[in-house]
Write a protein that holds these residues in place. Structure first.
Motif, PDB file in Angstrom:
ATOM      1  N   LEU A 153       0.820  -1.217   0.000  1.00 52.04           N
ATOM      2  CA  LEU A 153       0.000   0.000   0.000  1.00 52.04           C
ATOM      3  C   LEU A 153       0.851   1.264   0.000  1.00 52.04           C
ATOM      4  N   PRO A 154       1.772   1.463   0.971  1.00 52.03           N
ATOM      5  CA  PRO A 154       2.580   2.684   0.934  1.00 52.03           C
ATOM      6  C   PRO A 154       3.563   2.729  -0.227  1.00 52.03           C
ATOM      7  N   ASP A 205      13.694   5.341   2.541  1.00 50.61           N
ATOM      8  CA  ASP A 205      14.207   5.848   3.820  1.00 50.61           C
ATOM      9  C   ASP A 205      13.133   6.546   4.648  1.00 50.61           C
ATOM     10  N   PHE A 206      12.193   7.243   3.997  1.00 53.33           N
ATOM     11  CA  PHE A 206      11.186   8.024   4.728  1.00 53.33           C
ATOM     12  C   PHE A 206       9.775   7.490   4.511  1.00 53.33           C
ATOM     13  N   ILE A 207       9.667   6.207   4.286  1.00 54.96           N
ATOM     14  CA  ILE A 207       8.342   5.632   4.037  1.00 54.96           C
ATOM     15  C   ILE A 207       7.478   5.671   5.299  1.00 54.96           C
ATOM     16  N   ALA A 218       7.092   8.123   7.323  1.00 52.53           N
ATOM     17  CA  ALA A 218       6.371   9.398   7.328  1.00 52.53           C
ATOM     18  C   ALA A 218       5.140   9.328   6.433  1.00 52.53           C
ATOM     19  N   ILE A 219       5.260   8.679   5.293  1.00 51.43           N
ATOM     20  CA  ILE A 219       4.124   8.520   4.380  1.00 51.43           C
ATOM     21  C   ILE A 219       3.060   7.624   5.018  1.00 51.43           C
ATOM     22  N   ILE A 220       3.496   6.589   5.720  1.00 52.22           N
ATOM     23  CA  ILE A 220       2.561   5.684   6.393  1.00 52.22           C
ATOM     24  C   ILE A 220       1.755   6.439   7.445  1.00 52.22           C
ATOM     25  N   VAL A 221       2.424   7.264   8.240  1.00 47.07           N
ATOM     26  CA  VAL A 221       1.713   8.028   9.275  1.00 47.07           C
ATOM     27  C   VAL A 221       0.777   9.051   8.634  1.00 47.07           C
ATOM     28  N   GLU A 222       1.213   9.662   7.518  1.00 46.46           N
ATOM     29  CA  GLU A 222       0.351  10.634   6.853  1.00 46.46           C
ATOM     30  C   GLU A 222      -0.926   9.970   6.340  1.00 46.46           C
ATOM     31  N   GLU A 223      -0.820   8.771   5.802  1.00 52.03           N
ATOM     32  CA  GLU A 223      -1.978   8.103   5.218  1.00 52.03           C
ATOM     33  C   GLU A 223      -2.793   7.311   6.237  1.00 52.03           C
ATOM     34  N   TYR A 224      -2.137   6.780   7.263  1.00 52.37           N
ATOM     35  CA  TYR A 224      -2.834   5.923   8.228  1.00 52.37           C
ATOM     36  C   TYR A 224      -2.838   6.493   9.640  1.00 52.37           C
ATOM     37  N   ILE A 266       9.228  -3.324   4.599  1.00 53.80           N
ATOM     38  CA  ILE A 266       8.263  -2.317   4.182  1.00 53.80           C
ATOM     39  C   ILE A 266       8.819  -1.472   3.041  1.00 53.80           C
ATOM     40  N   SER A 267      10.014  -0.927   3.220  1.00 53.30           N
ATOM     41  CA  SER A 267      10.619  -0.062   2.208  1.00 53.30           C
ATOM     42  C   SER A 267      10.901  -0.829   0.925  1.00 53.30           C
ATOM     43  N   SER A 268      10.857  -0.121  -0.186  1.00 49.07           N
ATOM     44  CA  SER A 268      11.253  -0.721  -1.455  1.00 49.07           C
ATOM     45  C   SER A 268      12.772  -0.872  -1.485  1.00 49.07           C
ATOM     46  N   GLY A 269      13.256  -1.768  -2.299  1.00 50.74           N
ATOM     47  CA  GLY A 269      14.689  -2.028  -2.373  1.00 50.74           C
ATOM     48  C   GLY A 269      14.981  -3.500  -2.210  1.00 50.74           C
ATOM     49  N   GLY A 270      15.578  -4.098  -3.207  1.00 53.91           N
ATOM     50  CA  GLY A 270      15.774  -5.550  -3.207  1.00 53.91           C
ATOM     51  C   GLY A 270      16.722  -6.054  -2.145  1.00 53.91           C
ATOM     52  N   THR A 271      17.904  -5.433  -2.038  1.00 53.99           N
ATOM     53  CA  THR A 271      18.915  -5.945  -1.115  1.00 53.99           C
ATOM     54  C   THR A 271      18.420  -5.960   0.324  1.00 53.99           C
ATOM     55  N   SER A 272      17.792  -4.867   0.747  1.00 49.99           N
ATOM     56  CA  SER A 272      17.281  -4.785   2.120  1.00 49.99           C
ATOM     57  C   SER A 272      16.263  -5.880   2.403  1.00 49.99           C
ATOM     58  N   ILE A 273      15.339  -6.086   1.471  1.00 50.61           N
ATOM     59  CA  ILE A 273      14.311  -7.119   1.645  1.00 50.61           C
ATOM     60  C   ILE A 273      14.947  -8.507   1.678  1.00 50.61           C
TER      61      ILE A 273
END
Length: 397
Positions: free
Chosen positions: A27-28, A275-277, A279-285, A352-359
Motif C-alpha cells: 500500500l505505501p 528511507d522516509f516511508i 512518514a508517508i505511512i503516518v500521513e496516510e494511516y 516495508i521499504s522498497s529495495g531488493g537488497t534490504s528485503i
C-alpha cells in the motif's frame, strides 16, 4: 496450498508477522510510486509495484529455502563467507561511485541480470553469524583479550573499515550490534571498553585522514558532520528539507490519517518509498497506523527473544539474537529519523521499504531464525515419539 503450509517449519508467529508486514508494504510503496513514476518520466506506477512484488517474492523464497537448512551448517558457512564478503566489499569500494560529488560506493553491479546489490547488508548478516559462532565456541573457556584479537576482532574491523567510507550509519550499527552480541555472549566488559576505545580512535583517525585528503573520499565526512550539526543545533537549513517534509507528512496525518494513497508529501519528499516511508505511512494511516506498525516490530522482537531462549544450543541462542535484533533496531532507527529523534542515516524500514537488497537480507535473517526454531520443533517431535511410540504408530497406520 496445504502441502506448502505443511512444509513450513519454525515459529508460526514470525511467519505471520513477516507476511503481514510484506502484504501491508504494497500500500505505501504503491502510493509513493506515483512520485517515482513522475520523477522518472514514467506515467505508470504498476512497474514499481511489480518490482516490489518480485523483490518480496524472491525474499520469501530465500526465507523458505534458508529455514530448511539445519542451522548448525551456518557455523561453517560463516567461516567460508567472511573472505567472500571482504572481497565483495573491496570490489564495491574500487567502483568509486559518487552521487552529487559524494562518495557512495555502496552497491555492486551484478553482471548478466543487470542488478545492483548493496554488499554491506550481506556483510552485516555474515559477520553477526561469524561472531555468534566464535562466542559459542569459547563460551566455556577463559576469555583473554590477546587470543580474541585475531579470530574475533580482526574480521570485524576489516569489514567496518571497508564499509565506513561510504556508509557511516551502517558501519556504526554493525559495530553496536557486534558489541551487544559479544556482551550477551559473556565477553568481559573491561575488554569491551578497550574495543570501544579502539573504535573511537580509529574513527577519529579516519576523519582526520579524510579531511587531509578530501579527494580520496569526496565530501563524505562533511556530509556526516553537517547532518549531526543540523540535528543538534535545531536550525532549519536546505539540508533539512527531507526531515521538514517528513514532519509535515506526520503532522498532516494526525490521529487517523488522510487515507490510503492520499498522501500529499509523497510528491515532495525524496526517498518516500524507502528511507522516509514511515512518514508517508503516518500521513496516510495516522498515528494509529504508525503505532500499530511499531507494535508489529516489537512483537517480532518478542518472538525473537522467545526463539532464542528455546534454542537447544548456545550457538543457536546467539545466532537468533545476532541476526534478529538488528532487524528491529534498524526499524526503530528508521522511525526515529522520520520524527527527528535521530540524524538522517539512510536506513530502510525492514520488509516495508522498497529495495531488493534490504528485503532479501531481512528475509535471509528471518530464515535463519526460523531454522533455529524449526530445530526446536524437531527435537520436541522426537521426544513426543519416544514418549508415546504406540500413539505415533497408530497415526501412521
Amino acid at each position: 496450498m496445504q502441502s506448502v503450509f505443511k512444509n513450513i517449519k519454525g515459529d508460526r508467529l514470525i511467519w505471520a508477522i513477516a507476511a503481514l508486514l510484506a502484504i501491508f508494504s504494497f500500500l505505501p510503496v504503491y502510493s509513493a510510486a506515483s512520485n517515482l513514476a513522475y520523477v522518472g518520466g514514467n506515467t505508470s506506477t504498476f512497474s514499481f509495484f511489480a518490482k516490489h512484488f518480485m523483490h518480496l517474492f524472491l525474499g520469501f523464497a530465500i526465507m523458505f529455502g534458508v529455514h530448511k537448512i539445519p542451522y548448525r551448517y551456518f557455523r561453517g558457512l560463516s567461516m567460508v563467507m567472511i573472505p567472500v564478503v571482504l572481497v565483495l566489499l573491496v570490489l564495491t569500494m574500487l567502483q568509486g561511485t559518487t552521487i552529487e560529488g559524494a562518495n557512495a560506493s555502496r552497491w555492486i553491479q551484478i553482471p548478466i541480470v543487470n542488478m545492483s546489490f548493496q554488499t554491506s547488508t550481506l556483510a552485516s548478516v555474515v559477520l553477526m553469524v561469524y561472531v555468534a559462532r566464535y562466542m559459542s565456541k569459547i563460551k566455556d573457556e577463559k576469555i583473554t583479550f590477546k587470543e580474541s584479537i585475531l579470530p574475533l576482532w580482526l574480521p570485524v574491523f576489516l569489514v567496518l573499515i571497508m564499509i565506513l567510507p561510504a556508509n557511516f550509519s551502517t558501519a556504526a550499527i554493525i559495530f553496536l550490534m557486534v558489541l551487544m552480541l559479544v556482551f550477551l555472549g559473556g565477553y568481559p566488559i573491561r575488554y569491551l571498553a578497550v574495543i570501544i576505545g579502539a573504535g573511537v580512535l580509529g574513527l577519529t583517525m579516519f576523519i582526520l585522514v579524510a579531511k587531509a585528503f578530501p579527494d580520496a573520499m569526496p565530501n563524505r565526512v562533511d556530509t556526516w558532520m553537517s547532518r549531526i550539526e543540523n540535528f543538534s543545533n535545531g536550525q532549519d537549513t536546505e539540508e533539512d528539507y527531507q526531515i521538514e517534509k517528513a514532519k509535515i507528512a506526520i503532522a498532516s496525518g494526525q490521529i487517523r490519517g488522510l487515507g490510503p494513497g492520499k498522501s500529499l508529501q509523497k510528491n515532495y519528499l525524496p526517498q518516500s518509498s524507502s528511507d522516509f516511508i514511515f512518514a508517508i505511512i503516518v500521513e496516510e494511516y495516522g498515528l494509529i497506523g504508525g503505532f500499530i506498525l511499531m507494535l508489529f516490530y516489537l512483537w517480532l522482537l518478542f518472538r525473537i527473544v522467545i526463539v532464542s531462549q528455546k534454542a537447544d544450543t548456545i550457538f543457536g541462542k546467539l545466532l537468533v539474537l545476532g541476526v534478529g535484533l538488528p532487524i528491529v533496531f534498524q526499524a526503530l532507527i528508521n522511525m526515529a529519523v522520520a520524527v527527528e529523534l535521530f540524524p538522517v542515516t539512510g536506513q530502510t524500514l525492514p520488509l516495508i521499504s522498497s529495495g531488493g537488497t534490504s528485503i532479501w537480507m531481512t528475509c535471509l535473517s528471518i530464515g535463519i531464525i526460523l531454522s533455529v526454531s524449526a530445530k526446536r520443533e524437531e527435537i520436541k517431535e522426537q521426544k513426543t515419539q519416544e514418549d508415546n511410540p504406540l500413539e505415533v504408530l497408530s497415526e501412521t497406520i
